[in-house]
Design an enzyme around this catalytic site. Structure first.
Site, short mmCIF file in Angstrom:
data_model
loop_
_atom_site.label_atom_id
_atom_site.label_comp_id
_atom_site.label_asym_id
_atom_site.label_seq_id
_atom_site.Cartn_x
_atom_site.Cartn_y
_atom_site.Cartn_z
N HIS A 86 1.02 -1.19 -0.13
CA HIS A 86 -0.11 -0.10 -0.05
C HIS A 86 1.00 1.23 0.14
O HIS A 86 1.67 1.28 0.67
CB HIS A 86 -0.95 0.07 1.10
CG HIS A 86 -1.98 1.31 1.26
ND1 HIS A 86 -2.93 1.28 0.48
CD2 HIS A 86 -1.70 2.41 1.59
CE1 HIS A 86 -3.47 2.56 0.75
NE2 HIS A 86 -2.97 3.19 1.42
N ASP A 165 -14.76 3.41 7.59
CA ASP A 165 -13.97 4.20 7.28
C ASP A 165 -14.42 4.97 5.92
O ASP A 165 -13.98 5.94 5.59
CB ASP A 165 -12.45 3.42 6.57
CG ASP A 165 -11.53 4.13 5.82
OD1 ASP A 165 -11.13 5.32 6.62
OD2 ASP A 165 -11.31 3.80 4.79
N SER A 187 -7.35 4.23 8.81
CA SER A 187 -8.04 4.39 7.68
C SER A 187 -7.18 3.42 6.85
O SER A 187 -8.02 2.50 6.47
CB SER A 187 -8.13 5.75 7.11
OG SER A 187 -8.69 5.72 5.79
N1 URA Z 1 -5.44 6.84 2.24
C1 URA Z 1 -6.43 6.25 2.97
O1 URA Z 1 -7.00 5.14 2.53
N2 URA Z 1 -6.88 7.19 4.04
C2 URA Z 1 -6.37 8.02 4.69
O2 URA Z 1 -6.81 8.55 5.63
C3 URA Z 1 -5.15 8.47 3.92
C4 URA Z 1 -4.89 8.08 2.67
#
Ligand code: URA
Length: 427
Positions: A86, A165, A187
């Protein structure tokens, strides 16, 4: 139903810098997901977190509560280990495109549930949708089949994954509360843990084009996320990488696919190759594949074979030509010297204004719009040499994109050593 807590009490507690209990956090996320806690209350809470933070225990509880708000995927029935990556997002960040098939070419499964771009940072799904026929939405059954047969899937996350989220991220975006480490960490990690990967490598960016402007802040965020992943049983590591300069030469959608294919063919810009290989090595090591040099499968065509299978499995045509913009403008060096700065945020904004990004989640992106850089920091240039090209469907877009680039690039008389792409590694 009698509610266990009151949202206003929880907001006041965080406003006054008190620690929240696990029960309070669980209730807040559950009540917000149910619609009992209103958006304006959650916005006030998010702002209190921006200002006063959360401790590690609170962040862990917040993350676990967001995971519990939805479904959790489980890949234990696959015959392969799973590993994922990620990135916290940046300009020209197309690394997932060469990385997922490269890692899959070593027999490991990469279930990449990706998002779309918002603002100046691009989204992997938007980039892949430049490919004729390619589909971001696939069923869970099809996802398992592709992981077993091909090894790499890049697809849209279903709405069932961490719905708290989804709601909160949209709210934060509209209320100036994105840039808080506890909120970013929870998140990202709630989605990645719910996704069910066995291993995870985080690419945490710092610099003008990133959420975290300094290496120190990026390192703090990375440490929080590595701890969250490890505590949840996911083998997690992180790289701290530079986002003061755009990654590679292409910024946009279709042109980023083209550059990724160059990397898969054994070429491509050195920074994209270096980061792709480093992330692949780490993802493979966490999945139990040690002692391989991922650069090899970029050179011998195996990663390209995986790419073609991955695109075809999601109805895309890997041989179709990519969209080309109606209008292109070339820009030239104003002096002799060396490129000493090429500001990521400015180039990200310019590409966005050309149509490569969206201002609202529901807006379309223009796949052919974007910028092709012709030079990178450290390169020698002569006055009048072409240094970048902008592409747009609508000529009227050039003027605003040009405004974003005022002062975005420096040419110095002396050579200045470019910053390294990888600043540090954690885990
Ligand atoms: N990407 C996400 O998924 N959440 C965030 O808060 C920032 C970047």
């Amino acid at each position: 139903m009698v509610e266990a807590f009151d949202a206003v009490d929880i907001i006041i507690a965080k406003r006054d810098k008190h620690e929240l209990s696990t029960e309070q956090i669980n209730w807040l996320i559950d009540a917000y997901t149910r619609g009992f806690v209103a958006d304006e209350q959650m916005s006030a809470f998010a702002m209190a977190v921006v200002l006063n933070g959360m401790n590690r225990r609170e962040i862990r509880d917040f993350t676990l509560a967001m995971i519990a708000s939805g479904e959790r995927m489980n890949f234990s029935s696959l015959s392969k280990a799973t590993t994922d990556k990620h990135s916290t997002g940046g300009v020209g960040d197309k690394i997932t495109l060469p990385l997922a098939p490269l890692v899959a070419s070593y027999g490991v499964a990469v279930p990449q549930l990706s998002g779309r771009g918002l603002g100046h940072t691009g989204g992997t799904l938007d980039k892949l949708e430049s490919i004729k026929g390619w589909q971001a939405n696939i069923s869970n059954e099809r996802m398992f089949e592709i992981l077993e047969e091909v090894g790499a899937v890049v697809c849209a996350a279903g709405s069932g994954l961490a719905p708290a989220d989804k709601k909160l991220y949209a709210l934060r975006d509209a209320t100036g509360t994105v840039e808080a480490q506890p909120l970013i960490a929870s998140s990202i990690m709630s989605k990645k843990i719910a996704e069910g990967t066995g291993a995870l490598v985080l690419d945490v960016k710092y610099g003008t084009g990133a959420f975290m402007k300094t290496k120190e802040r990026a390192t703090e965020l990375a440490n929080i996320m590595v701890d969250l992943g490890t505590d949840a049983g996911v083998k997690t590591a992180a790289f701290i990488t530079n986002m003061n300069t755009p990654l590679g030469l292409a910024i946009g959608n279709a042109n980023e696919v083209r550059e990724s294919v160059e990397v898969l063919a054994g070429g491509g810009p050195a920074d994209v190759v270096e980061l792709t290989v480093a992330l692949a090595r780490k993802m493979l090591a966490l999945a139990g594949v040690e002692g391989v040099d991922p650069a090899e499968n970029l050179q011998n065509g195996k990663a390209m074979d995986s790419w073609r299978q991955m695109i075809t499995a999601q109805s895309g045509d890997p041989d179709a030509s990519l969209p080309v913009a109606k209008h292109s403008n070339t820009y030239y060096a104003e002096a002799d010297g060396y490129i000493s700065r090429q500001d990521a945020l400015s180039f990200g904004y310019a590409a966005w204004r050309l149509g490569a990004g969206r201002a609202r989640q529901q807006d379309p992106v223009i796949h052919a719009a974007g910028i092709d850089l012709l030079v990178k920091p450290g390169d020698k240039v002569t006055k009048g040499q072409a240094i970048y090209v902008m592409h747009a469907e609508d000529e009227a877009k050039f003027a605003r994109a040009e405004e974003s680039l005022i002062g975005a690039l420096d040419i110095s008389a002396e050579w200045v050593e470019p910053e390294p792409i990888i600043a540090a590694e954690i885990g």
